[in-house]
Design an enzyme around this catalytic site. Structure first.
Site, short mmCIF file in Angstrom:
data_model
loop_
_atom_site.label_atom_id
_atom_site.label_comp_id
_atom_site.label_asym_id
_atom_site.label_seq_id
_atom_site.Cartn_x
_atom_site.Cartn_y
_atom_site.Cartn_z
N LYS A 128 3.87 4.88 18.51
CA LYS A 128 3.91 6.21 18.01
C LYS A 128 3.96 7.10 19.24
CE LYS A 128 0.80 4.94 14.05
NZ LYS A 128 -0.66 4.84 13.70
N GLY A 178 0.88 9.30 9.94
CA GLY A 178 0.65 9.50 8.41
C GLY A 178 1.29 10.63 7.71
N ALA A 192 12.44 -3.94 -4.15
CA ALA A 192 12.43 -5.26 -3.61
C ALA A 192 11.29 -5.91 -3.23
CB ALA A 192 13.76 -5.70 -2.64
N GLY A 244 -12.89 -2.47 5.77
CA GLY A 244 -11.16 -2.13 5.67
C GLY A 244 -10.70 -1.44 6.21
N THR A 248 0.93 -1.41 -0.12
CA THR A 248 0.06 -0.03 0.07
C THR A 248 0.90 1.15 -0.13
OG1 THR A 248 -1.49 -1.45 1.30
CG2 THR A 248 -1.79 1.13 1.16
N GLU A 289 -7.88 -4.29 10.24
CA GLU A 289 -7.38 -5.56 9.86
C GLU A 289 -8.12 -6.85 10.14
OE1 GLU A 289 -2.92 -5.49 9.36
OE2 GLU A 289 -3.04 -3.37 9.72
N LYS A 335 6.81 2.20 12.83
CA LYS A 335 6.95 2.66 14.13
C LYS A 335 7.23 1.69 15.21
CE LYS A 335 2.57 2.12 12.41
NZ LYS A 335 2.08 2.48 10.97
#
Lengths: 440, 440
Positions: free
Chosen positions: B205, B134, B43, B187, B13, B190, B105
């Site tokens: 964080k 973010g 990679a 969504g 993502t 998770e 984090k």
């Protein structure tokens, strides 16, 4: 490493705060910057006041040029304000090879191009975090934090005096003049509040933000500027009924053909955080194509909040002073040879939605006539609020207020429609036109 | 100047967003940075997916070590996540003399000290704006924008999943389990949401923010961590009646004796802007001694918002790469030899106010007994909400909910009082204890 030596020009509210913060937090600042930051000289016409503030910690002089010329000063902090002597002194400091920190938005918005060019020529830094939104690090966010983005727009409450007045007008249902007097009594407005209430101060700050957001030169002369002096309690009340708050926003927005740069009272949806920024607080929203909507909030004025920004600039300079010029963050966010020639658009080309208040005769067909004028200009309607006819009728029968919210349109089209509406015999008073932004 | 060449480890993502943003805005970014930023290698174990994203623009390999070893890579961007292979790869990249950008984090909160020391040793930069909140440039604000200040506290909504769940619970009056399932379907959560809902992600964080705010090493092992899984719709409703919203906050606060580092559901006054941050949005408040209260708001997750932070770090590196190490901003805001030894305080020494909900027998004297227990521990009461006795009475007569808001106290004293209250025969169920912060 030896400390960075700072000369202050002017030790009023912000200068005093800068001295205090540098003294109180010197240890913390040294731990961050890796070296000390010391005020070695202060120039102020009022040398007695200056001495009362700094004591023996710094040399006090009346002549700013002594500070600029001194070999004991690496960075000159200009806190005089205005376009006059401040401009000459900043240019002289640059010419003398000193880095400059300034809180002077008027100076940068009007003479920034000349000043930044001179600084580039001499290889010195000009830093100005304190010029916009006080202690909020909005310059840093725009210039460094959001570099990945094409900025789409910036919109901010960037004048505390007017936001305080608007908050009070709404809270208490009072008119502008009454609240202004109260604000002056409380020290939220100056004795001559013109620059604040006419939107000039906010427009200066919006001009600076437009430059670093879009990579265009500062062009205050092309900014559209409206203040809050003509705003009535009535419109604040109607806006509230429709779910909006009225805020004085400084806005810079990118269109394909150019940049919108405008400061005016604006209806903002009540559910937006920025609509709930009250009193003298500031907040700036920034929309980027990658990051989406962000917002930055805090105190936009005052001694220590503004000093917080001045000192942050001093730390940045302390860190970068030994780096090659190419490693430094460019003053206007973009490399000086990579500025854009996108024009600032005339207000007629600005795209926004509108709030209209019309005083109309309470007759059949009035609304139909008005909506057809709007339709002729391709302006579609978002909402209509029609009040019951007033109990007391004016000449020629009952009167009523008709409130119209439109969808986005070019201001030129709106002005054409407005002229046509205004000439209708059933429109009984000058139409009130305010702009509305969804900020979504 | 030749472009900065970037190798991506992982193109899910955030990696995909980073590639897209660098491509789309390459011109804008070059105008800012003064040089291009190009992804030369990627990679990913899923080489097919990677090739579908990058096409011919970059070399795709399955082995991350090929990227690290490549002479065509100046900066390694680690987007794998977790403490395992990501740690080894980051350390190997540093050892190979590459600068590192990471959104990880968990890695930094747990192994940051080792990683930053290794980077210092090799003279490379480790940048991590994307690790907290973010796209919001909160690391930059704390590390550079507020350098003038002694930071007093930082408090943030820094996990979008839990904020979405709390917003839904309040909006719809639903219980945690129901909303979690809905969030997973949409969504926002998770399949294994443990790190989010148990507060671990927010605590990672908060740990990073505590280090850059106060100049202490990252010490996740000393953080107090509580999630939202035990929160009931009942308490959200009572809090609302008392004028509060419940938010999962990551908090770092300086006391004279040490640092509070804690993540837990928190009552926040409804009138604070941060109480009105809804859905998956993030916001961080920072209180400094000079600047006062500031707040930073935006999207805390997602492909392009997170990429916005990764790319901003790349631009910072592109600018600073040729500067001497002393000119660079230190990774943890403070010079590495100037860190503080202030300890992270055990939760018993944390000072905060509390919300208590007690299920009690509806008898005379119950409130008196409870308030006297609080008084014995020196805990004063801010507000009491006593419900009418329930219509349906339990065993032993009518029952009722008693809600108490306290003033600030040490958590140790509160726990002593709680044990005493819990042992009263008139207290009929486990007492609910939540923390409350005024954030003023």
């Amino acid at each position: 490493m030896r400390p960075v030596r700072v000369g202050l020009l002017g030790i009023g509210t912000v200068g005093g705060g800068t001295f205090t913060v540098l003294q109180r937090n010197q240890e913390e600042i040294r731990r961050r910057a890796g070296r000390g930051i010391e005020i070695t000289m202060v120039a102020d016409l009022n040398t007695e006041r200056a001495k009362a503030v700094v004591g023996d910690a710094a040399k006090v002089v009346a002549d700013a040029r002594e500070v600029i010329a001194s070999p004991d000063v690496d960075v000159v902090v200009e806190l005089i304000g205005g376009y006059g002597i401040a401009k000459a002194l900043v240019l002289e400091a640059i010419a003398a090879g000193k880095h400059v920190v300034t809180a002077n938005k008027a100076l940068l918005a009007v003479h920034g191009t000349e000043i930044f060019a001179a600084a580039r020529e001499k290889g010195v830094m000009v830093a100005f975090e304190a010029a916009v939104a006080g202690g909020i690090p909005i310059i840093k966010a725009l210039r460094e934090g959001l570099t990945a983005n094409q900025i789409q727009w910036v919109a901010g409450i960037i004048n505390g005096t007017t936001n305080f007045i608007l908050s009070e007008m709404r809270d208490k249902g009072l008119d502008f003049d009454v609240v202004l007097k109260e604000a002056q009594r409380l020290g939220y407005a100056e004795a001559d509040p013109t620059f604040d209430i006419e939107g000039v101060d906010a427009a200066h700050k919006a001009t600076i933000m437009s430059a670093i957001a879009f990579g265009v030169p500062v062009q205050f002369d092309k900014a559209h500027v409206e203040g809050i002096t003509k705003l009535s309690a009535t419109d604040i009340k109607y806006a509230e009924q429709l779910g909006y708050r009225i805020k004085l926003l400084g806005i810079a927005r990118r269109q394909a053909e150019g940049i919108e740069l405008r400061t005016h009272p604006t209806l903002v949806p009540m559910r937006r955080l920025i609509a709930n920024v009250e009193g003298a607080m500031n907040a700036v929203m920034v929309q980027g194509d990658a990051v989406g909507t962000t917002m930055y909030y805090g105190k936009g004025a005052g001694s220590e909040p503004t000093a917080s920004a001045v000192v942050a600039d001093l730390v940045d300079i302390a860190r970068q002073v030994q780096a090659p010029a190419a490693s430094r963050v460019p003053a206007l966010a973009f490399q000086p040879d990579a500025l854009s020639s996108l024009p600032i658009l005339p207000i007629e080309q600005v795209v926004t939605s509108f709030y209209l208040r019309l005083r109309v005769a309470d007759q059949t067909g009035v609304l139909a006539r008005i909506t057809s004028i709007l339709a002729e200009q391709g302006i579609s309607i978002d909402a209509v609020l029609q009040r019951e006819a007033d109990e007391v009728s004016g000449e020629g029968g009952n009167q009523t207020d008709l409130i119209i919210l439109t969808h986005d349109t070019k201001e030129g089209a709106m002005n054409t429609a407005l002229a046509a509406m205004q000439s209708l015999p059933t429109v009984l008073a000058p139409i009130v036109k305010l702009r509305k932004e969804e900020l979504a």
